[in-house]
Each structure stands twice: as structure tokens, then as C-alpha cells.
Write a protein that holds these residues in place. Sequence first.
Motif, mmCIF file in Angstrom:
data_model
loop_
_atom_site.group_PDB
_atom_site.id
_atom_site.type_symbol
_atom_site.label_atom_id
_atom_site.label_comp_id
_atom_site.label_asym_id
_atom_site.label_seq_id
_atom_site.Cartn_x
_atom_site.Cartn_y
_atom_site.Cartn_z
ATOM 1 N N LEU A 131 -45.888 -22.721 37.552
ATOM 2 C CA LEU A 131 -46.583 -21.914 38.561
ATOM 3 C C LEU A 131 -47.077 -20.604 37.961
ATOM 4 C CD1 LEU A 131 -44.175 -22.559 41.558
ATOM 5 C CD2 LEU A 131 -46.585 -23.251 41.451
ATOM 6 N N GLN A 132 -46.283 -20.013 37.079
ATOM 7 C CA GLN A 132 -46.674 -18.762 36.437
ATOM 8 C C GLN A 132 -47.784 -18.970 35.401
ATOM 9 O OE1 GLN A 132 -42.684 -17.665 35.233
ATOM 10 N NE2 GLN A 132 -42.548 -16.141 36.876
ATOM 11 N N CYS A 133 -48.006 -20.208 34.989
ATOM 12 C CA CYS A 133 -49.102 -20.537 34.069
ATOM 13 C C CYS A 133 -50.440 -20.666 34.790
ATOM 14 C CB CYS A 133 -48.809 -21.857 33.340
ATOM 15 S SG CYS A 133 -47.494 -21.775 32.115
ATOM 16 N N LEU A 134 -50.425 -20.930 36.094
ATOM 17 C CA LEU A 134 -51.668 -21.213 36.814
ATOM 18 C C LEU A 134 -52.752 -20.144 36.668
ATOM 19 C CD1 LEU A 134 -50.448 -22.973 40.090
ATOM 20 C CD2 LEU A 134 -51.490 -23.996 38.044
ATOM 21 N N PRO A 135 -52.426 -18.858 36.612
ATOM 22 C CA PRO A 135 -53.504 -17.878 36.422
ATOM 23 C C PRO A 135 -54.277 -18.056 35.112
ATOM 24 C CG PRO A 135 -51.543 -16.790 37.241
ATOM 25 C CD PRO A 135 -51.149 -18.196 36.899
ATOM 26 N N PHE A 136 -53.711 -18.804 34.168
ATOM 27 C CA PHE A 136 -54.349 -19.017 32.868
ATOM 28 C C PHE A 136 -55.081 -20.358 32.784
ATOM 29 C CE2 PHE A 136 -50.533 -16.420 32.268
ATOM 30 C CZ PHE A 136 -51.089 -15.289 31.701
ATOM 31 N N LEU A 137 -55.036 -21.131 33.874
ATOM 32 C CA LEU A 137 -55.583 -22.483 33.844
ATOM 33 C C LEU A 137 -56.680 -22.661 34.886
ATOM 34 C CD1 LEU A 137 -52.187 -24.444 33.703
ATOM 35 C CD2 LEU A 137 -53.604 -23.664 31.772
ATOM 36 N N SER A 138 -57.722 -23.340 34.488
ATOM 37 C CA SER A 138 -58.757 -23.681 35.462
ATOM 38 C C SER A 138 -58.309 -24.922 36.242
ATOM 39 C CB SER A 138 -60.087 -23.939 34.755
ATOM 40 O OG SER A 138 -59.954 -25.025 33.870
ATOM 41 N N ILE A 139 -58.894 -25.086 37.412
ATOM 42 C CA ILE A 139 -58.591 -26.239 38.260
ATOM 43 C C ILE A 139 -59.933 -26.852 38.642
ATOM 44 C CG2 ILE A 139 -57.491 -27.064 40.381
ATOM 45 C CD1 ILE A 139 -55.914 -24.316 40.362
#
Length: 167
Positions: A87-95
Motif C-alpha cells: 500500500l505504501q508503494c502505490l504512490p510510486f506506481l501507475s495504475i
Amino acid sequence: MGIEHKVESWDGKSAADIRAIYDAHSADNHFADTLIVLAFTDACEKGATWLLKAWLEAGHALNPDQISTVYASLHQLSHWEAKLHVLQCLPFLSINDAQKASVYDFLRLTLTDHNKFVRAWSYNGFYELSRQHSEYLHETRQYFDMAMRDEAPSVKARIRNIVKKGF
């Protein structure tokens, strides 16, 4: 000893030990690929997700295929700390459009997790999802409104930080 054995042998507590694993292996050409495999291996998920988060926070990025692999495997995570790290990685990942359903399902699941930190970061995940896909904006705001009435103070603090960003 290879990274898999080191992560598997990590006691799950020592920040110095997991940092030493990161320092020893983060420059490896296939570091991210290795972590993605280990992240969805029961004995390694907590340490591998911690390492992946640290790697992303250090300015590295996953390629689209790696991101797809992560999203396709979210349902395999069992440890609360592994869920938190992802969840803490999501700001670094596109969706992308093909991934949004998997991410949404994971967020819905973690939104009701017994661990308040996982829940707090699940709200942050909904923020990230709605930033990239506006069709989730209304639902995300509803979740935030409910959380501000019913959630633990630490969860409310995470939501206040999101709102300060202009949400």
C-alpha cells in the motif's frame, strides 16, 4: 548466501538487518524482479515488500510489466506488514485501466483489515486510485467521510494528510 535466503532468514524485526540486505543487493540488475517474486512467496513477503518499498523510495521505478505482476498477485499477500508495504508503494506506481479492478479489490479488502495502519494506507490507496481514475473519486470521498466519523485517530490523521494535498 543469496538474497532469498537472507530475506527468509530475516527475523522480521531488525531494521539494521533488512537495511543490510538492501545495501548488499539493491544495485543488482534484477533486484526488482527478484523482490517481486519473493514478495509473493509466503516466507519472504514481509521482507521483500519492505525492500521493494525502500527501493522505490530511493527513486527507482518499476516498469509496466513489473507493475502488472505486482497487481496481479496482490491477492496472495497474507501478512499485514506485507500488505502495508505494498500500500505504501502505490504512490510510486501507475495504475492502468486493465489494473484498476485488481487494485480496487485489494483496497476494498484492506479497508476492512484488523490492522489500523493497513486501513490508513488503504485510504491512501483509494486516493491514489481516484487520482489516476476519476470514476473512483466520489466513492473515495464517501470512504473518507465515513472514516472521519468511525476510524481510529491514526487513520483519521492519514486522511487529514491526504486532504491537505488538496483532495
